[in-house]
Design a protein around this motif. Structure first.
Motif, PDB file in Angstrom:
ATOM      1  N   MET A  56       0.842  -1.191   0.000  1.00 22.04           N
ATOM      2  CA  MET A  56       0.000   0.000   0.000  1.00 22.04           C
ATOM      3  C   MET A  56       0.877   1.240   0.000  1.00 22.04           C
ATOM      4  O   MET A  56       1.966   1.236   0.551  1.00 22.04           O
ATOM      5  N   LYS A  57       0.400   2.284  -0.665  1.00 26.00           N
ATOM      6  CA  LYS A  57       1.119   3.564  -0.658  1.00 26.00           C
ATOM      7  C   LYS A  57       0.266   4.638  -0.026  1.00 26.00           C
ATOM      8  O   LYS A  57      -0.958   4.651  -0.200  1.00 26.00           O
ATOM      9  N   MET A  58       0.925   5.506   0.682  1.00 32.47           N
ATOM     10  CA  MET A  58       0.234   6.670   1.229  1.00 32.47           C
ATOM     11  C   MET A  58       0.587   7.892   0.387  1.00 32.47           C
ATOM     12  O   MET A  58       1.678   7.978  -0.169  1.00 32.47           O
ATOM     13  N   GLY A  59      -0.350   8.831   0.292  1.00 30.71           N
ATOM     14  CA  GLY A  59      -0.103  10.053  -0.461  1.00 30.71           C
ATOM     15  C   GLY A  59      -0.533  11.287   0.315  1.00 30.71           C
ATOM     16  O   GLY A  59      -1.378  11.208   1.213  1.00 30.71           O
ATOM     17  N   VAL A 101       9.237  11.503 -10.079  1.00 33.60           N
ATOM     18  CA  VAL A 101       9.811  10.704  -8.991  1.00 33.60           C
ATOM     19  C   VAL A 101       9.762  11.502  -7.697  1.00 33.60           C
ATOM     20  O   VAL A 101       9.859  12.732  -7.722  1.00 33.60           O
ATOM     21  N   GLU A 102       9.619  10.798  -6.587  1.00 30.37           N
ATOM     22  CA  GLU A 102       9.642  11.463  -5.282  1.00 30.37           C
ATOM     23  C   GLU A 102      10.299  10.558  -4.251  1.00 30.37           C
ATOM     24  O   GLU A 102      10.204   9.337  -4.335  1.00 30.37           O
ATOM     25  N   PRO A 103      11.017  11.199  -3.286  1.00 31.93           N
ATOM     26  CA  PRO A 103      11.733  10.430  -2.261  1.00 31.93           C
ATOM     27  C   PRO A 103      10.789  10.005  -1.139  1.00 31.93           C
ATOM     28  O   PRO A 103      10.007  10.817  -0.639  1.00 31.93           O
ATOM     29  N   GLU A 104      10.880   8.741  -0.750  1.00 33.91           N
ATOM     30  CA  GLU A 104      10.004   8.224   0.295  1.00 33.91           C
ATOM     31  C   GLU A 104      10.815   7.323   1.222  1.00 33.91           C
ATOM     32  O   GLU A 104      12.013   7.118   1.018  1.00 33.91           O
ATOM     33  N   ILE A 105      10.147   6.750   2.202  1.00 35.20           N
ATOM     34  CA  ILE A 105      10.748   5.687   3.005  1.00 35.20           C
ATOM     35  C   ILE A 105       9.741   4.541   2.986  1.00 35.20           C
ATOM     36  O   ILE A 105       8.528   4.793   2.963  1.00 35.20           O
ATOM     37  N   MET A 133      12.008   5.205  -3.606  1.00 31.87           N
ATOM     38  CA  MET A 133      11.481   6.242  -4.497  1.00 31.87           C
ATOM     39  C   MET A 133      10.187   5.731  -5.094  1.00 31.87           C
ATOM     40  O   MET A 133      10.086   4.553  -5.452  1.00 31.87           O
ATOM     41  N   GLU A 134       9.235   6.636  -5.212  1.00 32.08           N
ATOM     42  CA  GLU A 134       8.020   6.286  -5.928  1.00 32.08           C
ATOM     43  C   GLU A 134       8.016   6.983  -7.279  1.00 32.08           C
ATOM     44  O   GLU A 134       8.401   8.146  -7.396  1.00 32.08           O
ATOM     45  N   ILE A 135       7.595   6.258  -8.298  1.00 40.35           N
ATOM     46  CA  ILE A 135       7.339   6.879  -9.597  1.00 40.35           C
ATOM     47  C   ILE A 135       5.845   7.070  -9.682  1.00 40.35           C
ATOM     48  O   ILE A 135       5.074   6.101  -9.642  1.00 40.35           O
ATOM     49  N   ILE A 136       5.445   8.315  -9.694  1.00 38.36           N
ATOM     50  CA  ILE A 136       4.021   8.619  -9.838  1.00 38.36           C
ATOM     51  C   ILE A 136       3.785   9.025 -11.282  1.00 38.36           C
ATOM     52  O   ILE A 136       4.651   9.630 -11.924  1.00 38.36           O
ATOM     53  N   ASP A 137       2.625   8.651 -11.786  1.00 38.51           N
ATOM     54  CA  ASP A 137       2.316   8.933 -13.190  1.00 38.51           C
ATOM     55  C   ASP A 137       0.808   9.108 -13.310  1.00 38.51           C
ATOM     56  O   ASP A 137       0.084   8.142 -13.542  1.00 38.51           O
ATOM     57  N   ALA A 224       5.549   5.425   2.609  1.00 39.52           N
ATOM     58  CA  ALA A 224       5.059   6.429   3.561  1.00 39.52           C
ATOM     59  C   ALA A 224       4.578   7.725   2.919  1.00 39.52           C
ATOM     60  O   ALA A 224       3.894   8.512   3.570  1.00 39.52           O
ATOM     61  N   GLY A 225       4.938   7.949   1.637  1.00 35.98           N
ATOM     62  CA  GLY A 225       4.547   9.198   0.974  1.00 35.98           C
ATOM     63  C   GLY A 225       5.755  10.086   0.722  1.00 35.98           C
ATOM     64  O   GLY A 225       6.769   9.986   1.432  1.00 35.98           O
ATOM     65  N   GLY A 226       5.658  10.925  -0.279  1.00 37.28           N
ATOM     66  CA  GLY A 226       6.781  11.776  -0.676  1.00 37.28           C
ATOM     67  C   GLY A 226       7.156  12.770   0.416  1.00 37.28           C
ATOM     68  O   GLY A 226       6.294  13.422   0.992  1.00 37.28           O
ATOM     69  N   ALA A 227       8.464  12.871   0.673  1.00 39.94           N
ATOM     70  CA  ALA A 227       8.956  13.810   1.681  1.00 39.94           C
ATOM     71  C   ALA A 227       9.181  15.199   1.098  1.00 39.94           C
ATOM     72  O   ALA A 227       9.287  16.179   1.836  1.00 39.94           O
TER      73      ALA A 227
HETATM   74 MG    MG Z   1       4.214   8.971  -3.346  1.00 38.72          MG
END
Ligand code: MG
Ligand code: OOG
Length: 255
Positions: A56-59, A101-105, A133-137, A224-227
């Motif tokens: 699961m991803k959080m946003g 792209v966004e940095p996450e943990i 890293m998450e790739i969002i699109d 955890a979501g983009g920092a």
């Molecule tokens: Mg994200």
């Protein structure tokens, strides 16, 4: 009443095209509950093609992400095995609409995590943590959407990559991080940007997952979501996240 299946098909076709579509909310009214039902159907189509659920991803768990997208409510999405990228490996640009792209943990769970839990209980269920890293699109034109639109679109999830897994005994409340594109730092931040402490994102994830009737499972990954704000990707880029104490994770954008 929203036509859940028809909307899911529009978004699935947009993702597999890949080809951007107009925001569903421009021509239709639908609720947040409808949006999550569309998301479930949409991800079900991926699973029907052979992928399996991996987490699961959080946003919108950081101020930077909320401000960048102009939306201020937490959202979540379903992670599937066909979204996994290899650390250091290729990211096939042509398969995406307009990826960022966004940095996450990332958290790897060793136990099921159900419902309303405390941060201490959440931590006890964590097997390991990793820089990610998450790739969002977004499948929508110009990467613009209303809250229900982005939820229906599986909260923009399209790929993710995790680095080496570390013991959660490391204090990850406030780890410095750098998102580098071709060796140049583009985003600088800290894990503390994620709800003050990324563990809060896991607590929220457990609550959302239970409400959806799909509680978090042992073996799942939770992003955890983009920092920081997200960065647009382009072919040829070497993309690397460097996180204090947790090391690096990278991928190469193939053109
Ligand atoms: Mg994200
Ligand atoms: C929506 C997804 C948000 C995050 O980490 O905040 C998200 C988007 O920005 O397209 O993944």
């Amino acid at each position: 009443m929203a036509d859940i299946q028809a909307f899911a098909k529009i978004l699935d076709d947009a993702a597999t095209g890949p080809k951007a579509v107009a925001q569903l909310s421009h021509a239709n009214q639908y609720s947040i509950a409808d949006a999550y039902a569309i998301q479930k159907d949409l991800v079900g189509r991926r699973l029907g093609r052979g992928a399996h659920r991996v987490g699961m991803k959080m946003g919108f768990t950081s101020r930077a992400k909320m401000v960048q997208m102009g939306l201020f409510d937490m959202i979540w999405g379903r992670l599937a095995s066909d979204m996994v990228l290899e650390d250091g490996g290729p990211m096939p640009f042509a398969k995406y609409v307009h990826p960022r792209v966004e940095p996450e943990i990332a958290f790897l769970l060793k136990r099921d995590l159900v419902g309303r839990i405390t941060p201490v209980e959440a931590l006890a269920a964590v097997e390991a943590i990793a820089p990610a890293m998450e790739i969002i699109d977004s499948r929508y034109d110009n990467f613009k959407f209303a809250l229900n639109d982005v939820i229906a679109d599986n909260s923009s999830s399209s790929g993710f990559v995790t680095g080496a897994w570390h013991s959660p005994a490391i204090d990850f409340a406030n780890l410095g991080l750098l998102l580098n594109l071709n060796g140049a730092p583009k985003q600088i931040g800290s894990t503390a940007a994620i709800l003050g402490h990324p563990l809060r994102s896991l607590v929220a994830a457990a609550r959302f997952a239970e409400q959806a009737g799909e509680p978090l499972k042992a073996g799942w990954i939770v992003m955890a979501g983009g920092a920081t704000a997200a960065e647009a990707l382009a072919p040829g880029q070497y993309v690397e996240l460097e996180m204090q104490h947790l090391g690096r994770v990278a991928f190469i954008v193939q053109g």
